[in-house]
Write an enzyme that holds these catalytic residues in place. Structure first.
Site, PDB file in Angstrom:
ATOM      1  N   MET A 134       1.023  -1.023  -0.057  1.00 16.27           N
ATOM      2  CA  MET A 134      -0.097  -0.036  -0.014  1.00 16.27           C
ATOM      3  C   MET A 134       0.879   1.196  -0.135  1.00 16.27           C
ATOM      4  O   MET A 134       1.770   1.234   0.591  1.00 16.27           O
ATOM      5  CB  MET A 134      -1.053  -0.078   1.316  1.00 16.27           C
ATOM      6  CG  MET A 134      -0.352  -0.190   2.640  1.00 16.27           C
ATOM      7  SD  MET A 134      -1.536  -0.259   4.009  1.00 16.27           S
ATOM      8  CE  MET A 134      -2.026  -1.991   3.881  1.00 16.27           C
ATOM      9  N   HIS A 147      -8.058   7.162   0.980  1.00 18.63           N
ATOM     10  CA  HIS A 147      -9.052   5.923   1.230  1.00 18.63           C
ATOM     11  C   HIS A 147      -7.862   4.832   1.364  1.00 18.63           C
ATOM     12  O   HIS A 147      -7.477   4.295   0.091  1.00 18.63           O
ATOM     13  CB  HIS A 147     -10.287   5.685   0.576  1.00 18.63           C
ATOM     14  CG  HIS A 147     -11.396   4.678   1.024  1.00 18.63           C
ATOM     15  ND1 HIS A 147     -12.280   4.712   1.203  1.00 18.63           N
ATOM     16  CD2 HIS A 147     -10.793   3.508   1.736  1.00 18.63           C
ATOM     17  CE1 HIS A 147     -12.971   3.820   1.852  1.00 18.63           C
ATOM     18  NE2 HIS A 147     -11.954   2.745   2.049  1.00 18.63           N
ATOM     19  N   LEU A 148      -7.426   4.216   2.236  1.00 18.95           N
ATOM     20  CA  LEU A 148      -6.609   3.284   2.508  1.00 18.95           C
ATOM     21  C   LEU A 148      -6.920   2.091   1.277  1.00 18.95           C
ATOM     22  O   LEU A 148      -8.191   1.770   1.169  1.00 18.95           O
ATOM     23  CB  LEU A 148      -6.229   2.761   3.803  1.00 18.95           C
ATOM     24  CG  LEU A 148      -5.581   1.180   3.934  1.00 18.95           C
ATOM     25  CD1 LEU A 148      -4.065   1.963   4.052  1.00 18.95           C
ATOM     26  CD2 LEU A 148      -5.912   0.750   5.238  1.00 18.95           C
ATOM     27  N   HIS A 149      -5.972   1.047   0.950  1.00 19.52           N
ATOM     28  CA  HIS A 149      -6.128   0.130  -0.086  1.00 19.52           C
ATOM     29  C   HIS A 149      -4.671  -0.655  -0.254  1.00 19.52           C
ATOM     30  O   HIS A 149      -3.796   0.037  -0.203  1.00 19.52           O
ATOM     31  CB  HIS A 149      -6.847   0.697  -1.578  1.00 19.52           C
ATOM     32  CG  HIS A 149      -6.079   1.509  -2.063  1.00 19.52           C
ATOM     33  ND1 HIS A 149      -6.129   2.860  -1.815  1.00 19.52           N
ATOM     34  CD2 HIS A 149      -5.216   1.464  -3.351  1.00 19.52           C
ATOM     35  CE1 HIS A 149      -5.473   3.630  -2.662  1.00 19.52           C
ATOM     36  NE2 HIS A 149      -4.824   2.943  -3.542  1.00 19.52           N
ATOM     37  N   GLN A 150      -5.048  -1.830  -0.012  1.00 14.39           N
ATOM     38  CA  GLN A 150      -3.634  -2.603  -0.141  1.00 14.39           C
ATOM     39  C   GLN A 150      -3.720  -3.479  -1.734  1.00 14.39           C
ATOM     40  O   GLN A 150      -4.642  -4.044  -1.909  1.00 14.39           O
ATOM     41  CB  GLN A 150      -3.981  -3.902   0.893  1.00 14.39           C
ATOM     42  CG  GLN A 150      -2.778  -5.044   0.406  1.00 14.39           C
ATOM     43  CD  GLN A 150      -2.060  -5.162   1.839  1.00 14.39           C
ATOM     44  OE1 GLN A 150      -1.340  -4.118   2.086  1.00 14.39           O
ATOM     45  NE2 GLN A 150      -2.077  -6.338   2.226  1.00 14.39           N
TER      46      GLN A 150
END
Length: 187
Positions: A134, A147-150
């Site tokens: 990420m 907005h966090l995203h992996q």
């Protein structure tokens, strides 16, 4: 590559240049068009009026949103601009920007979904390896930093080539809808 070779005259001889460093006998492939991306030109704006794309996706049907699977606190979705076929992202439903903002339960489910995504992609496409990660913040390369995203990016031997660099073209052997259906069925 010197200016003449770039202009197409066929001369691919090495051109020396005085300066700092030890000559390494490598040719350089310059991609100045990438500077527009680095400077942020034509990047999508995620303003309050249109909202966060990751938050909007959860209200759409899975096939339209390219959502592969939903959990209680995270979901897996195909990347709209994949590096490779099967490039997924694991995204928390909650709108948080930083990994440290996740709850223990969200962190655990994000990890479980990442592991399961790897298993599913291996089953469907026999991936040889993965890039998992990420980007935290715009400066670190996050396209949607709020907005966090992996990322879960499958890799195969020889999957990197000159098409993206020279031809500004990414070769994907399958439509995103087809990839989503295969992965959703295997999930």
């Amino acid at each position: 590559m010197d200016g003449d070779a770039a202009a197409g005259n066929g001369d691919t001889s090495l051109v020396g240049q005085d300066g700092v460093g030890v000559p390494d006998q490598l040719q350089r492939l310059w991609t100045p068009h990438r500077m527009a991306y680095i400077k942020g030109e034509n990047k999508p704006e995620h303003d309050r009026e249109h909202g966060c794309p990751f938050c909007r996706l959860v209200g759409m049907p899975d096939d339209e949103a390219l959502i592969v699977a939903r959990g209680s606190s995270v979901y897996a979705v195909l990347n709209l601009y994949p590096y490779n076929p099967g490039h997924l992202m694991v995204v928390p439903y909650r709108h948080v920007a930083d990994y440290t903002e996740l709850t223990t339960a969200e962190t655990a489910e994000l990890a479980e979904f990442t592991q399961h995504a790897m298993t599913v992609v291996r089953t469907v496409s026999d991936a040889h390896g993965f890039n998992i990660g990420m980007n935290q913040g715009v400066i670190a390369g996050a396209g949607i930093a709020a907005h966090l995203h992996q990322h879960v990016v499958p890799r195969w031997g020889g999957d990197a080539n000159f098409m993206p660099v020279v031809g500004q073209t990414k070769v994907l052997p399958q439509l995103l809808g087809q990839t989503r259906q295969l992965l959703a069925d295997a999930w």
